[in-house]
Structures are given as structure tokens and as C-alpha cells.
Design a protein around this motif. Structure first.
Motif, PDB file in Angstrom:
ATOM      1  N   SER A 136       7.512   0.765  -3.935  1.00 35.32           N
ATOM      2  CA  SER A 136       7.332  -0.114  -2.772  1.00 35.32           C
ATOM      3  C   SER A 136       7.313  -1.580  -3.200  1.00 35.32           C
ATOM      4  O   SER A 136       7.883  -2.445  -2.527  1.00 35.32           O
ATOM      5  CB  SER A 136       6.030   0.235  -2.047  1.00 35.32           C
ATOM      6  N   MET A 137       6.658  -1.844  -4.319  1.00 36.15           N
ATOM      7  CA  MET A 137       6.636  -3.211  -4.840  1.00 36.15           C
ATOM      8  C   MET A 137       8.046  -3.658  -5.213  1.00 36.15           C
ATOM      9  O   MET A 137       8.440  -4.802  -4.939  1.00 36.15           O
ATOM     10  CB  MET A 137       5.707  -3.292  -6.059  1.00 36.15           C
ATOM     11  N   ASP A 138       8.795  -2.758  -5.823  1.00 36.59           N
ATOM     12  CA  ASP A 138      10.174  -3.082  -6.220  1.00 36.59           C
ATOM     13  C   ASP A 138      11.041  -3.399  -5.008  1.00 36.59           C
ATOM     14  O   ASP A 138      11.851  -4.339  -5.036  1.00 36.59           O
ATOM     15  CB  ASP A 138      10.796  -1.915  -7.000  1.00 36.59           C
ATOM     16  N   ILE A 139      10.878  -2.629  -3.931  1.00 44.74           N
ATOM     17  CA  ILE A 139      11.729  -2.837  -2.760  1.00 44.74           C
ATOM     18  C   ILE A 139      11.374  -4.137  -2.046  1.00 44.74           C
ATOM     19  O   ILE A 139      12.233  -4.827  -1.503  1.00 44.74           O
ATOM     20  CB  ILE A 139      11.658  -1.621  -1.801  1.00 44.74           C
ATOM     21  N   ILE A 140      10.084  -4.505  -2.076  1.00 49.39           N
ATOM     22  CA  ILE A 140       9.679  -5.797  -1.520  1.00 49.39           C
ATOM     23  C   ILE A 140      10.335  -6.929  -2.312  1.00 49.39           C
ATOM     24  O   ILE A 140      10.853  -7.907  -1.752  1.00 49.39           O
ATOM     25  CB  ILE A 140       8.136  -5.935  -1.526  1.00 49.39           C
ATOM     26  N   VAL A 146       1.871  -7.045   5.334  1.00 48.98           N
ATOM     27  CA  VAL A 146       1.498  -5.840   4.594  1.00 48.98           C
ATOM     28  C   VAL A 146       2.591  -4.783   4.752  1.00 48.98           C
ATOM     29  O   VAL A 146       3.047  -4.507   5.865  1.00 48.98           O
ATOM     30  CB  VAL A 146       0.156  -5.258   5.088  1.00 48.98           C
ATOM     31  N   PHE A 147       2.998  -4.221   3.627  1.00 46.81           N
ATOM     32  CA  PHE A 147       4.001  -3.149   3.597  1.00 46.81           C
ATOM     33  C   PHE A 147       3.280  -1.847   3.258  1.00 46.81           C
ATOM     34  O   PHE A 147       2.657  -1.734   2.207  1.00 46.81           O
ATOM     35  CB  PHE A 147       5.063  -3.468   2.547  1.00 46.81           C
ATOM     36  N   ILE A 187       0.849  -1.186   0.000  1.00 44.02           N
ATOM     37  CA  ILE A 187       0.000   0.000   0.000  1.00 44.02           C
ATOM     38  C   ILE A 187       0.886   1.238   0.000  1.00 44.02           C
ATOM     39  O   ILE A 187       1.833   1.343   0.794  1.00 44.02           O
ATOM     40  CB  ILE A 187      -0.926   0.025   1.234  1.00 44.02           C
ATOM     41  N   GLY A 188       0.581   2.175  -0.879  1.00 44.14           N
ATOM     42  CA  GLY A 188       1.298   3.443  -0.917  1.00 44.14           C
ATOM     43  C   GLY A 188       0.345   4.563  -1.248  1.00 44.14           C
ATOM     44  O   GLY A 188      -0.852   4.342  -1.458  1.00 44.14           O
ATOM     45  N   ASN A 189       0.830   5.787  -1.263  1.00 42.87           N
ATOM     46  CA  ASN A 189      -0.003   6.914  -1.716  1.00 42.87           C
ATOM     47  C   ASN A 189       0.695   7.567  -2.902  1.00 42.87           C
ATOM     48  O   ASN A 189       1.733   8.178  -2.777  1.00 42.87           O
ATOM     49  CB  ASN A 189      -0.285   7.910  -0.590  1.00 42.87           C
ATOM     50  N   GLY A 190       0.128   7.338  -4.066  1.00 37.99           N
ATOM     51  CA  GLY A 190       0.729   7.755  -5.322  1.00 37.99           C
ATOM     52  C   GLY A 190       1.223   6.538  -6.073  1.00 37.99           C
ATOM     53  O   GLY A 190       1.821   5.618  -5.484  1.00 37.99           O
ATOM     54  N   ALA A 191       0.945   6.497  -7.381  1.00 34.72           N
ATOM     55  CA  ALA A 191       1.300   5.320  -8.190  1.00 34.72           C
ATOM     56  C   ALA A 191       2.800   5.064  -8.195  1.00 34.72           C
ATOM     57  O   ALA A 191       3.252   3.917  -8.071  1.00 34.72           O
ATOM     58  CB  ALA A 191       0.791   5.497  -9.612  1.00 34.72           C
ATOM     59  N   GLY A 192       3.592   6.124  -8.330  1.00 37.71           N
ATOM     60  CA  GLY A 192       5.043   5.956  -8.380  1.00 37.71           C
ATOM     61  C   GLY A 192       5.602   5.379  -7.096  1.00 37.71           C
ATOM     62  O   GLY A 192       6.430   4.461  -7.117  1.00 37.71           O
ATOM     63  N   PRO A 199      -5.349  -8.878  14.637  1.00 35.00           N
ATOM     64  CA  PRO A 199      -4.197  -8.632  15.521  1.00 35.00           C
ATOM     65  C   PRO A 199      -2.936  -9.407  15.151  1.00 35.00           C
ATOM     66  O   PRO A 199      -1.838  -9.037  15.590  1.00 35.00           O
ATOM     67  CB  PRO A 199      -4.714  -9.059  16.904  1.00 35.00           C
ATOM     68  N   ASN A 200      -3.069 -10.454  14.356  1.00 35.09           N
ATOM     69  CA  ASN A 200      -1.900 -11.299  14.060  1.00 35.09           C
ATOM     70  C   ASN A 200      -1.205 -10.965  12.745  1.00 35.09           C
ATOM     71  O   ASN A 200      -0.229 -11.611  12.379  1.00 35.09           O
ATOM     72  CB  ASN A 200      -2.317 -12.776  14.050  1.00 35.09           C
ATOM     73  N   VAL A 201      -1.704  -9.964  12.050  1.00 32.41           N
ATOM     74  CA  VAL A 201      -1.101  -9.603  10.768  1.00 32.41           C
ATOM     75  C   VAL A 201       0.229  -8.884  10.985  1.00 32.41           C
ATOM     76  O   VAL A 201       0.356  -8.022  11.850  1.00 32.41           O
ATOM     77  CB  VAL A 201      -2.050  -8.694   9.955  1.00 32.41           C
ATOM     78  N   LYS A 202       1.231  -9.258  10.214  1.00 33.92           N
ATOM     79  CA  LYS A 202       2.544  -8.613  10.275  1.00 33.92           C
ATOM     80  C   LYS A 202       2.523  -7.354   9.413  1.00 33.92           C
ATOM     81  O   LYS A 202       2.183  -7.415   8.230  1.00 33.92           O
ATOM     82  CB  LYS A 202       3.628  -9.550   9.753  1.00 33.92           C
ATOM     83  N   PHE A 203       2.870  -6.213  10.031  1.00 33.68           N
ATOM     84  CA  PHE A 203       2.905  -4.944   9.317  1.00 33.68           C
ATOM     85  C   PHE A 203       4.316  -4.379   9.295  1.00 33.68           C
ATOM     86  O   PHE A 203       5.107  -4.597  10.224  1.00 33.68           O
ATOM     87  CB  PHE A 203       2.016  -3.912  10.014  1.00 33.68           C
ATOM     88  N   ALA A 204       4.625  -3.641   8.239  1.00 33.40           N
ATOM     89  CA  ALA A 204       5.801  -2.777   8.211  1.00 33.40           C
ATOM     90  C   ALA A 204       5.322  -1.430   7.697  1.00 33.40           C
ATOM     91  O   ALA A 204       4.657  -1.364   6.666  1.00 33.40           O
ATOM     92  CB  ALA A 204       6.884  -3.333   7.310  1.00 33.40           C
ATOM     93  N   VAL A 205       5.622  -0.366   8.446  1.00 32.70           N
ATOM     94  CA  VAL A 205       5.121   0.958   8.101  1.00 32.70           C
ATOM     95  C   VAL A 205       6.291   1.915   7.930  1.00 32.70           C
ATOM     96  O   VAL A 205       7.140   2.043   8.810  1.00 32.70           O
ATOM     97  CB  VAL A 205       4.164   1.499   9.183  1.00 32.70           C
ATOM     98  N   ARG A 206       6.313   2.595   6.816  1.00 30.52           N
ATOM     99  CA  ARG A 206       7.249   3.710   6.611  1.00 30.52           C
ATOM    100  C   ARG A 206       6.382   4.946   6.390  1.00 30.52           C
ATOM    101  O   ARG A 206       5.537   4.977   5.498  1.00 30.52           O
ATOM    102  CB  ARG A 206       8.126   3.430   5.396  1.00 30.52           C
ATOM    103  N   MET A 207       6.566   5.949   7.254  1.00 38.60           N
ATOM    104  CA  MET A 207       5.707   7.115   7.213  1.00 38.60           C
ATOM    105  C   MET A 207       6.528   8.384   7.386  1.00 38.60           C
ATOM    106  O   MET A 207       7.294   8.510   8.330  1.00 38.60           O
ATOM    107  CB  MET A 207       4.680   7.028   8.351  1.00 38.60           C
ATOM    108  N   MET A 208       6.350   9.325   6.468  1.00 37.55           N
ATOM    109  CA  MET A 208       7.007  10.624   6.562  1.00 37.55           C
ATOM    110  C   MET A 208       6.096  11.684   5.974  1.00 37.55           C
ATOM    111  O   MET A 208       5.284  11.387   5.097  1.00 37.55           O
ATOM    112  CB  MET A 208       8.335  10.626   5.794  1.00 37.55           C
ATOM    113  N   GLY A 209       6.212  12.926   6.479  1.00 37.85           N
ATOM    114  CA  GLY A 209       5.465  14.021   5.882  1.00 37.85           C
ATOM    115  C   GLY A 209       4.477  14.674   6.823  1.00 37.85           C
ATOM    116  O   GLY A 209       4.709  14.747   8.041  1.00 37.85           O
TER     117      GLY A 209
END
Length: 367
Positions: free
Chosen positions: A256-260, A298-299, A246-251, A324-334
Motif C-alpha cells: 500500500s505504501m508503494d502504491i501511494i 488516509v489510504f 493502513i493495511g492488514n498484514g505487513a506485506g 468529517p473533513n478527512v479524505k479517505f480512500a478505501v479498498r476492501m475485499m474478502g
């Protein structure tokens, strides 16, 4: 939008492409099985929108009425690659002499349609491409020019099919391109296109995927999947992996898909929540991702502009209460970054400022 085989065949028939005799029966009509008359061998085909249906047990054969009832009930009681069977197509069993492959697709590299034909029909065309690429003839069509029958004959001559078959197969190819163009399709496929013992040609199978952006030019409401299409508030494309992205903006979402991928993962989706997404939209987006049973983690990669990090964080917290058992990774800035981080910290959700580090940690947690 993907059309079911029986819907695609009905369209092919309207354009003059020969199809086997047959009829459709739904699960709700199962009580009518006793009224079905059968006096010849038939094929019973599950109407599901998945590839490899035959290998997964979605195509069965029956020689008499009792066998037909048994096969219909068998298909209605199973799932094919996770999809429940709601309808089956019952068709005459053709006396097949040869099987060919015929497909038309948008070649996005060339920015124009491409016709593909192979004498290796009835199998996955991807396998043919790997094993015997010389068996596939590819012909690009200039969209502003008309595709004429002589071009179809040229393709078939180069494919090496017998000269007596060229006219009848070329006629199907020409008509299939008319379907492709007039229906605003992104894929039209017949696999196999069969030649029977008596020298006739039939579309034994049919695939037709139409462009979502062309709805305004057609009445697609008659197709089964149209009514099921969700009115999503975000851009979503399902893929074959197990990591929701999941991201905000197509680019940013594509990055994000590439880094995964870079860290050994395989994206399960592309989901762009767009600009200014509220906590409710973030929650809906996560729900959509987690509907896929293959998703293990989920990334989430947010670069806040008009999208507020605190709203994103609230949506994540809400969905974690349900999963509650889902593994998350969150990168957030702005925008409202500090507020968003505080919400995540208070709920024990880790975050990163580096998308590389977030992706690395997610894959480590899932290992």
C-alpha cells in the motif's frame, strides 16, 4: 525507543566517554533559575527528539547569568519542529578546534553493524554523503567477533586524521561500540565529536536509539520516553510523509505504501492492524494516524480473511463522525465484503476493489 541527549550522555559517561560538564533543568524547575551559578559561557540545548534541532533554534548560547535566564525562558516558550520543550540541557561551551562525526548503525543490507566516521562533523551526515562521500569511512563489524582498539585505529588512519589524535578518538570509538552492543542499540551517534584547543576529546552531542524488542534484557523504565510509550494493539511506524497508510498484514501494508508512492504520494506511516481487528481497533488505529498534524489523507487497504470488512467499515464510520473533513480512500475485499460496502455506502464513503484505483482517486482528491 529514542533516548534524550542528556540520557545518552549519562550512559556515555558511564562507559568512559568524555562529555561536557552540564546539568538538566525541567520546565517545572524554572523557578530555580535564579539559583543557577554560572561563571563561564554555556550552551543551552532543548531536549527534543527531532533532527536538525540547531537549525530550528533549539540550541542557544549564553555568556552570563542574565543571558542564561533569557535563553532558558525562550526555549521553554517555543516548540521545536512541533515538539514542546519540557527540559533543557545546560553545558559548558567547549573551545572547539575540530569537529568529527562518529556513528554506529545496523546496516540492514549487510545484516551487521557498521561504524561510520567522517572528518566532516557538526553537519548532517546525509549531506556529507551526497556532497563528499569520500569523506566517510565505513567499517562493518562481524557481531560474533570482538571489535578491538586496533580496528578503531585502522578506521581513523584511513580517515586521515592527525596521528596524535588517533589514540584518543579510537578510545571513544571503541567505547561507543561497547555502548551500542551492550545497550542493544540500533543507532549510537556523536555529532560532533570535538577536539578542543587543549587537545582533549568530547562527545558534544549524543544520540542513542535502543531496540524495542530488547526491553526484556534491560531496565529501560528509567528513561523518559519509556513511560510515554503507548501499548498499541497494532504495528505503527511514523514516517515523514502526509498520507496515512493502513493495511492488514505487513506485506499488504508495505504494498500500500508503494502504491501511494507510485501515484505521487508520500506515506506518513506504516500501520498494520493485523488479523481479526475489531471496529474499536480500527477506530484507535485511525485516531493514531490522525494525531499526526501533517496527515492530509488516509489510504486503507483491507484484504479480509479473519479480518471482517464490516468491522473495518464500522470503525471508519465512527472516526469520520469525529473527523468529517478527512479524505479517505478505501479498498476492501474478502470476509463480509458486501456488508462492509453497504455500511460505507450508507454513510457516503467511497470504496474500490482495486488498490491502484483507490490510491489514484485519493491523490486526485488531494491535488
Amino acid at each position: 525507543m529514542k533516548l534524550h541527549e542528556y540520557e545518552a550522555k549519562n550512559i556515555f559517561k558511564e562507559y568512559g566517554i568524555p562529555i561536557p560538564e552540564g546539568f538538566i533543568i525541567s520546565k517545572e524547575e524554572i523557578s530555580k533559575i535564579d539559583d543557577i551559578g554560572i561563571n563561564k559561557p554555556v550552551v543551552v540545548k532543548a531536549q527534543v527528539l527531532v533532527g536538525g534541532r540547531g537549525k530550528a533554534g533549539g540550541i542557544l548560547f549564553a555568556d552570563n547569568k542574565e543571558e542564561l535566564k533569557e535563553k532558558i525562558n525562550e526555549l521553554f516558550s517555543k516548540e521545536i519542529k512541533g515538539e514542546e520543550v519540557e527540559k533543557v540541557l545546560i553545558e559548558e561551551k567547549l573551545p572547539i578546534k575540530k569537529e568529527y562525526y562518529l556513528g554506529i548503525v545496523i546496516d540492514r543490507t549487510e545484516k551487521r553493524p557498521a561504524i561510520m566516521f567522517s572528518t566532516e562533523g557538526g553537519v548532517d551526515i546525509e549531506e556529507v554523503a551526497k556532497r563528499n562521500p569520500e569523506k566517510i569511512v565505513k567499517y562493518h563489524i562481524e557481531p560474533r567477533k570482538e571489535f578491538l582498539p586496533y580496528s578503531a585505529r585502522w578506521i581513523l588512519k584511513h580517515a586521515g586524521i592527525p596521528s596524535k589524535e588517533i589514540p584518543i578518538v579510537a578510545d571513544v570509538m571503541y567505547k561507543l561500540y561497547k555502548v551500542f552492543k551492550e545497550m542493544d542499540a540500533v543507532l549510537a551517534e556523536i555529532n560532533p565529536l570535538v577536539i578542543t584547543e587543549d587537545g582533549k576529546v568530547y562527545a558534544a552531542d549524543a544520540v542513542l536509539n535502543v531496540d524495542d524488542d530488547a526491553y526484556y534484557r534491560h531496565d529501560y523504565s528509567k528513561f523518559e520516553e519509556f513511560g510515554k510509550k503507548e501499548k498499541l494493539e497494532f504495528a505503527y511506524v511514523e514516517l515523514d510523509g502526509d498520507i496515512g497508510v493502513i493495511g492488514n498484514g505487513a506485506g499488504l501494508t508495505l504494498a500500500s505504501m508503494d502504491i501511494i508512492k507510485e501515484f505521487g504520494g508520500n506515506p506518513a506511516c506504516f500501520l498494520d492492524i493485523g488479523g481479526g481487528a475489531s471496529a474499536e481497533i480500527v477506530k484507535k488505529a485511525l485516531k493514531k494516524v490522525l494525531e499526526n498534524p501533517k496527515v492530509r489523507g488516509v489510504f486503507i487497504n483491507i484484504l479480509g480473511g479473519i479480518t471482517r470488512c464490516d468491522e473495518v467499515a464500522k470503525g471508519i464510520v465512527e472516526i469520520l463522525k469525529e473527523h468529517p473533513n478527512v479524505k479517505f480512500a478505501v479498498r476492501m475485499m474478502g470476509t463480509n465484503e458486501e456488508e462492509g460496502r453497504k455500511i460505507l455506502e450508507e454513510n457516503g464513503i467511497p470504496y474500490e476493489t482495486s488498490m491502484e484505483e483507490a490510491a489514484r482517486k485519493l491523490m486526485e482528491n488531494l491535488a
